[in-house]
Scaffold this motif. Sequence first.
Motif, PDB file in Angstrom:
ATOM      1  N   VAL A 215       1.239  -0.858   0.044  1.00 50.94           N
ATOM      2  CA  VAL A 215      -0.335  -0.035  -0.205  1.00 50.94           C
ATOM      3  C   VAL A 215       0.491   1.583   0.128  1.00 50.94           C
ATOM      4  CG1 VAL A 215      -2.022   1.235   1.314  1.00 50.94           C
ATOM      5  CG2 VAL A 215      -1.756  -0.744   1.521  1.00 50.94           C
ATOM      6  N   LYS A 216       2.105   1.186   0.917  1.00 53.54           N
ATOM      7  CA  LYS A 216       2.700   2.264   0.807  1.00 53.54           C
ATOM      8  C   LYS A 216       3.505   2.986  -0.446  1.00 53.54           C
ATOM      9  CE  LYS A 216       6.950   3.916   3.003  1.00 53.54           C
ATOM     10  NZ  LYS A 216       7.997   4.017   3.772  1.00 53.54           N
ATOM     11  N   ILE A 217       4.095   1.679  -1.286  1.00 55.54           N
ATOM     12  CA  ILE A 217       4.040   2.110  -2.729  1.00 55.54           C
ATOM     13  C   ILE A 217       3.095   2.175  -3.590  1.00 55.54           C
ATOM     14  CG2 ILE A 217       5.662   0.654  -4.744  1.00 55.54           C
ATOM     15  CD1 ILE A 217       6.137  -1.277  -1.907  1.00 55.54           C
ATOM     16  N   ALA A 218       2.302   1.628  -3.389  1.00 58.40           N
ATOM     17  CA  ALA A 218       0.947   2.049  -4.244  1.00 58.40           C
ATOM     18  C   ALA A 218       0.355   3.473  -4.346  1.00 58.40           C
ATOM     19  CB  ALA A 218       0.032   1.122  -3.920  1.00 58.40           C
ATOM     20  N   PHE A 219       1.223   4.258  -2.827  1.00 61.79           N
ATOM     21  CA  PHE A 219       0.317   5.790  -2.733  1.00 61.79           C
ATOM     22  C   PHE A 219       1.649   6.956  -3.190  1.00 61.79           C
ATOM     23  CE2 PHE A 219       1.231   9.351  -0.097  1.00 61.79           C
ATOM     24  CZ  PHE A 219      -0.023  10.137  -0.183  1.00 61.79           C
TER      25      PHE A 219
END
Length: 242
Positions: free
Chosen positions: A150-154
Amino acid sequence: MKVLNDILGYNLKIYQESNWFCFSIDSVILANFPRIKKRTKKILDLGCGNGIIPLILSRRTDCLIEGVEIQKDLAILAKESVLENGLDDRISIYNMDMKDLLMDFSKYNTYDIILSNPPYFKMDSNRTINDDIHKVIARHELMITLEEIVKIAFQLLKEGAYFATVNRVDRFMEIIDIFKKYRFEVKYIRFIYDNLESRPSLFYIEAVKCGKSGCIVDKPFVMYDTNHMETVEYSNLIKEVM
């Protein structure tokens, strides 16, 4: 053993290694459920495996699609499938750790949609682990966690763009909390049932980066009816790929 299978209904072929990890219904759902707008230009699949999601997406949109896969053997299969279908002008597969994407600042705020069919299980010493390393990495958070994805996607999504994923229902509240932590607003949820007499086994969810509040919980996606026959919706979905 490497085999070349037809993805019926899409006029596509896919290389799979039957001894490792073949695609399943959750990948088919993730490839078909997202809304793709005309202005969508770039889609990224985090943990693309043998490339089933990018391949199906190529029949839904003309935009550029990228897939990232840490396992070299699976990335090679995905690349071979892309070439087999003549899609190398629209689909790019990268054999790399998706965490390394954060080191390339040129990719920040560039994607319109990011998808991920993540490992479902946390690493737990009490859980029985399959001996096959390909399956272990695909199913368990050995190489990456849900929060890290999720952090990467953000970081990589444009503001107002969305992240879509599937997961086990027992991790529903966890992913809601992670989305809140990284300023994602949940916009769409659909629970997936084996049949109407069972509890939901999986859920599909979309969340918008820095989006406004407001969420739709759609009707259940049910695979089998009370007579153990495929529902029309499920049958229409799988007949395209099986």
